[in-house]
Design a protein around this motif. Sequence first.
Motif, PDB file in Angstrom:
ATOM      1  N   HIS A 110       0.842  -1.180   0.000  1.00 29.49           N
ATOM      2  CA  HIS A 110       0.000   0.000   0.000  1.00 29.49           C
ATOM      3  C   HIS A 110       0.884   1.239   0.000  1.00 29.49           C
ATOM      4  N   ARG A 111       0.570   2.162  -0.871  1.00 33.79           N
ATOM      5  CA  ARG A 111       1.276   3.442  -0.906  1.00 33.79           C
ATOM      6  C   ARG A 111       0.336   4.496  -0.335  1.00 33.79           C
ATOM      7  N   PRO A 112       0.555   4.912   0.919  1.00 35.42           N
ATOM      8  CA  PRO A 112      -0.384   5.810   1.594  1.00 35.42           C
ATOM      9  C   PRO A 112      -0.597   7.147   0.887  1.00 35.42           C
ATOM     10  N   ILE A 113       0.451   7.742   0.350  1.00 32.97           N
ATOM     11  CA  ILE A 113       0.305   9.054  -0.280  1.00 32.97           C
ATOM     12  C   ILE A 113      -0.593   8.963  -1.513  1.00 32.97           C
ATOM     13  N   GLU A 114      -0.408   7.928  -2.323  1.00 33.89           N
ATOM     14  CA  GLU A 114      -1.217   7.740  -3.534  1.00 33.89           C
ATOM     15  C   GLU A 114      -2.536   7.015  -3.246  1.00 33.89           C
ATOM     16  N   ASN A 115      -2.629   6.374  -2.082  1.00 35.21           N
ATOM     17  CA  ASN A 115      -3.787   5.577  -1.679  1.00 35.21           C
ATOM     18  C   ASN A 115      -4.097   4.508  -2.728  1.00 35.21           C
ATOM     19  N   ASP A 116      -3.037   3.796  -3.131  1.00 37.45           N
ATOM     20  CA  ASP A 116      -3.182   2.691  -4.072  1.00 37.45           C
ATOM     21  C   ASP A 116      -2.158   1.617  -3.732  1.00 37.45           C
ATOM     22  N   GLY A 117      -2.182   0.539  -4.480  1.00 36.62           N
ATOM     23  CA  GLY A 117      -1.214  -0.522  -4.237  1.00 36.62           C
ATOM     24  C   GLY A 117      -1.565  -1.791  -4.988  1.00 36.62           C
ATOM     25  N   PHE A 118      -0.943  -2.872  -4.569  1.00 35.87           N
ATOM     26  CA  PHE A 118      -1.198  -4.159  -5.201  1.00 35.87           C
ATOM     27  C   PHE A 118      -0.948  -5.272  -4.196  1.00 35.87           C
ATOM     28  N   ALA A 119      -1.480  -6.432  -4.518  1.00 34.03           N
ATOM     29  CA  ALA A 119      -1.228  -7.643  -3.736  1.00 34.03           C
ATOM     30  C   ALA A 119      -1.057  -8.780  -4.738  1.00 34.03           C
ATOM     31  N   LEU A 120      -0.136  -9.664  -4.448  1.00 33.59           N
ATOM     32  CA  LEU A 120       0.145 -10.793  -5.324  1.00 33.59           C
ATOM     33  C   LEU A 120      -0.114 -12.076  -4.545  1.00 33.59           C
ATOM     34  N   PHE A 121      -0.895 -12.963  -5.124  1.00 35.19           N
ATOM     35  CA  PHE A 121      -1.295 -14.199  -4.461  1.00 35.19           C
ATOM     36  C   PHE A 121      -0.818 -15.391  -5.283  1.00 35.19           C
ATOM     37  N   PHE A 122      -0.339 -16.418  -4.605  1.00 34.91           N
ATOM     38  CA  PHE A 122       0.164 -17.617  -5.261  1.00 34.91           C
ATOM     39  C   PHE A 122      -0.578 -18.841  -4.736  1.00 34.91           C
ATOM     40  N   ARG A 123      -0.825 -19.787  -5.622  1.00 36.53           N
ATOM     41  CA  ARG A 123      -1.318 -21.100  -5.222  1.00 36.53           C
ATOM     42  C   ARG A 123      -0.245 -22.111  -5.594  1.00 36.53           C
ATOM     43  N   ARG A 124       0.278 -22.773  -4.598  1.00 35.99           N
ATOM     44  CA  ARG A 124       1.344 -23.751  -4.841  1.00 35.99           C
ATOM     45  C   ARG A 124       0.841 -24.904  -5.704  1.00 35.99           C
ATOM     46  N   PRO A 125       1.747 -25.526  -6.462  1.00 40.49           N
ATOM     47  CA  PRO A 125       1.328 -26.608  -7.377  1.00 40.49           C
ATOM     48  C   PRO A 125       0.557 -27.743  -6.707  1.00 40.49           C
ATOM     49  N   GLY A 126       0.894 -28.123  -5.495  1.00 46.19           N
ATOM     50  CA  GLY A 126       0.211 -29.234  -4.845  1.00 46.19           C
ATOM     51  C   GLY A 126      -0.931 -28.825  -3.932  1.00 46.19           C
ATOM     52  N   SER A 127      -1.288 -27.560  -3.900  1.00 48.49           N
ATOM     53  CA  SER A 127      -2.303 -27.080  -2.961  1.00 48.49           C
ATOM     54  C   SER A 127      -3.711 -27.498  -3.370  1.00 48.49           C
ATOM     55  N   PRO A 128      -4.470 -28.070  -2.425  1.00 55.67           N
ATOM     56  CA  PRO A 128      -5.857 -28.425  -2.722  1.00 55.67           C
ATOM     57  C   PRO A 128      -6.816 -27.240  -2.553  1.00 55.67           C
ATOM     58  N   TYR A 129      -6.321 -26.094  -2.065  1.00 57.91           N
ATOM     59  CA  TYR A 129      -7.180 -24.949  -1.751  1.00 57.91           C
ATOM     60  C   TYR A 129      -7.275 -23.996  -2.940  1.00 57.91           C
ATOM     61  N   GLY A 130      -8.497 -23.758  -3.423  1.00 55.98           N
ATOM     62  CA  GLY A 130      -8.717 -22.899  -4.575  1.00 55.98           C
ATOM     63  C   GLY A 130      -9.090 -21.473  -4.223  1.00 55.98           C
ATOM     64  N   ALA A 131      -9.133 -21.151  -2.930  1.00 55.36           N
ATOM     65  CA  ALA A 131      -9.505 -19.797  -2.514  1.00 55.36           C
ATOM     66  C   ALA A 131      -8.839 -19.476  -1.189  1.00 55.36           C
ATOM     67  N   LEU A 132      -8.693 -18.185  -0.930  1.00 58.96           N
ATOM     68  CA  LEU A 132      -8.187 -17.750   0.364  1.00 58.96           C
ATOM     69  C   LEU A 132      -8.850 -16.439   0.739  1.00 58.96           C
ATOM     70  N   ASP A 133      -9.027 -16.229   2.039  1.00 51.21           N
ATOM     71  CA  ASP A 133      -9.593 -14.995   2.562  1.00 51.21           C
ATOM     72  C   ASP A 133      -8.453 -14.054   2.897  1.00 51.21           C
ATOM     73  N   VAL A 134      -8.531 -12.828   2.373  1.00 51.66           N
ATOM     74  CA  VAL A 134      -7.465 -11.850   2.580  1.00 51.66           C
ATOM     75  C   VAL A 134      -8.058 -10.562   3.141  1.00 51.66           C
TER      76      VAL A 134
END
Length: 85
Positions: free
Chosen positions: A1-25
Amino acid sequence: HRPIENDGFALFFRRPGSPYGALDVSLRGLEPERSYRIRVFRDYQQDLEATLTGEQLQSLRMQIPDPGQSTLLRYELANKPAAPQ
């Protein structure tokens, strides 16, 4: 998060063997009452564009359908001019 610009990004990964198709963030540093324009990218392609409140972004479910896939979420104030891609 960039407070001055009030914007940002988030990057999410799902590992190759993960059975989970969703996550709460919970994105932090956002103003709950403000509206944010979000863009979601999967495999370098824009998959979704929407407007959500800061409160909604503090309780968000991210879907990552395929193992080994990543998802990029970019956000900025909704009334801010769109950033070049």
